[in-house]
Design a protein around this motif. Sequence first.
Motif, mmCIF file in Angstrom:
data_model
loop_
_atom_site.group_PDB
_atom_site.id
_atom_site.type_symbol
_atom_site.label_atom_id
_atom_site.label_comp_id
_atom_site.label_asym_id
_atom_site.label_seq_id
_atom_site.Cartn_x
_atom_site.Cartn_y
_atom_site.Cartn_z
ATOM 1 N N ALA A 30 -27.383 -19.172 -0.467
ATOM 2 C CA ALA A 30 -27.323 -20.007 0.740
ATOM 3 C C ALA A 30 -27.279 -21.487 0.367
ATOM 4 N N SER A 31 -28.075 -21.878 -0.602
ATOM 5 C CA SER A 31 -28.129 -23.284 -1.004
ATOM 6 C C SER A 31 -26.886 -23.717 -1.774
ATOM 7 N N LEU A 32 -26.378 -22.843 -2.629
ATOM 8 C CA LEU A 32 -25.246 -23.214 -3.472
ATOM 9 C C LEU A 32 -23.900 -23.110 -2.770
ATOM 10 N N PHE A 33 -23.742 -22.075 -1.924
ATOM 11 C CA PHE A 33 -22.434 -21.780 -1.365
ATOM 12 C C PHE A 33 -22.351 -21.924 0.150
ATOM 13 N N GLY A 34 -23.469 -22.231 0.800
ATOM 14 C CA GLY A 34 -23.466 -22.413 2.244
ATOM 15 C C GLY A 34 -23.357 -21.121 3.032
ATOM 16 N N ILE A 45 -26.069 -27.730 -1.338
ATOM 17 C CA ILE A 45 -26.728 -28.767 -2.126
ATOM 18 C C ILE A 45 -25.716 -29.301 -3.126
ATOM 19 N N ASP A 46 -25.650 -30.598 -3.271
ATOM 20 C CA ASP A 46 -24.727 -31.208 -4.226
ATOM 21 C C ASP A 46 -25.096 -30.787 -5.648
ATOM 22 N N ALA A 47 -24.069 -30.477 -6.449
ATOM 23 C CA ALA A 47 -24.273 -30.024 -7.826
ATOM 24 C C ALA A 47 -25.050 -31.067 -8.618
ATOM 25 N N GLY A 48 -26.054 -30.595 -9.371
ATOM 26 C CA GLY A 48 -26.841 -31.467 -10.232
ATOM 27 C C GLY A 48 -27.983 -32.186 -9.554
ATOM 28 N N THR A 49 -28.139 -32.022 -8.248
ATOM 29 C CA THR A 49 -29.225 -32.689 -7.520
ATOM 30 C C THR A 49 -30.566 -32.092 -7.939
ATOM 31 N N TRP A 50 -31.495 -32.980 -8.344
ATOM 32 C CA TRP A 50 -32.834 -32.527 -8.756
ATOM 33 C C TRP A 50 -33.775 -32.568 -7.575
ATOM 34 N N PRO A 51 -34.598 -31.604 -7.387
ATOM 35 C CA PRO A 51 -34.700 -30.319 -8.068
ATOM 36 C C PRO A 51 -33.944 -29.208 -7.344
ATOM 37 N N ALA A 56 -31.863 -23.686 -6.854
ATOM 38 C CA ALA A 56 -30.918 -22.730 -6.272
ATOM 39 C C ALA A 56 -30.233 -21.896 -7.354
ATOM 40 N N VAL A 57 -29.900 -22.519 -8.477
ATOM 41 C CA VAL A 57 -29.300 -21.769 -9.591
ATOM 42 C C VAL A 57 -30.297 -20.746 -10.126
ATOM 43 N N ILE A 58 -31.543 -21.163 -10.299
ATOM 44 C CA ILE A 58 -32.588 -20.233 -10.752
ATOM 45 C C ILE A 58 -32.740 -19.101 -9.753
ATOM 46 N N GLN A 59 -32.741 -19.417 -8.467
ATOM 47 C CA GLN A 59 -32.882 -18.380 -7.446
ATOM 48 C C GLN A 59 -31.740 -17.376 -7.507
ATOM 49 N N LEU A 60 -30.516 -17.873 -7.615
ATOM 50 C CA LEU A 60 -29.366 -16.971 -7.629
ATOM 51 C C LEU A 60 -29.327 -16.125 -8.896
ATOM 52 N N VAL A 61 -29.467 -16.750 -10.052
ATOM 53 C CA VAL A 61 -29.365 -16.020 -11.317
ATOM 54 C C VAL A 61 -30.556 -15.084 -11.514
ATOM 55 N N CYS A 62 -31.757 -15.620 -11.408
ATOM 56 C CA CYS A 62 -32.947 -14.781 -11.613
ATOM 57 C C CYS A 62 -33.069 -13.725 -10.527
ATOM 58 N N GLY A 63 -32.753 -14.088 -9.292
ATOM 59 C CA GLY A 63 -32.789 -13.108 -8.207
ATOM 60 C C GLY A 63 -31.832 -11.957 -8.460
#
Length: 161
Positions: A30-34, A45-51, A56-63
């Motif tokens: 949801a955060s990465l791709f809308g 979320i704009d790419a590279g925005t901290w945190p 979101a990458v951790i959520q998608l990959v680890c999830g």
Amino acid sequence: MSQSLNKAQPYAIGAFRAVVGLLFACHGAASLFGVLGGAMGGGTIDAGTWPGWYAAVIQLVCGGLILLGLGTRAAAFVASGSMAYAYFKVHQPEALWPLQNGGESSAMFCWSLLLLVFTGSGAFGLDRLIAARRSGGDTSNSSTPADGSTGRSAAKDSVTA
């Protein structure tokens, strides 16, 4: 009844793992791709925005890994840590209690994922299939599950309790 519940435990853990992994991955998607409502109800979320982007990458990959039961313990450890960070750095400064600071989902994910670090993938996980192939056998009737848990029987539990 206790023995039948013990026999069902790997399946309950496997179902729990799959649901938690799916829900966690959905937050990342949801955060990465809308999709599924987007980041906080709209957009990405704009790419590279901290945190946020990294979370979101951790959520998608680890999830996704947790959903599949692949590297469950390591993925759950990283994911749990990211949710602890989210709670203490983003939510907790707003108010003391999760109901006041909007951090209920971060706290619930943190503790649910931490539980998976200790339980492993349970049934239905790729971790078990890979371990079965490596050992050349079927782990479904093994006294030591492929996820590394002890697999103690109810009789042993009652003796040590």
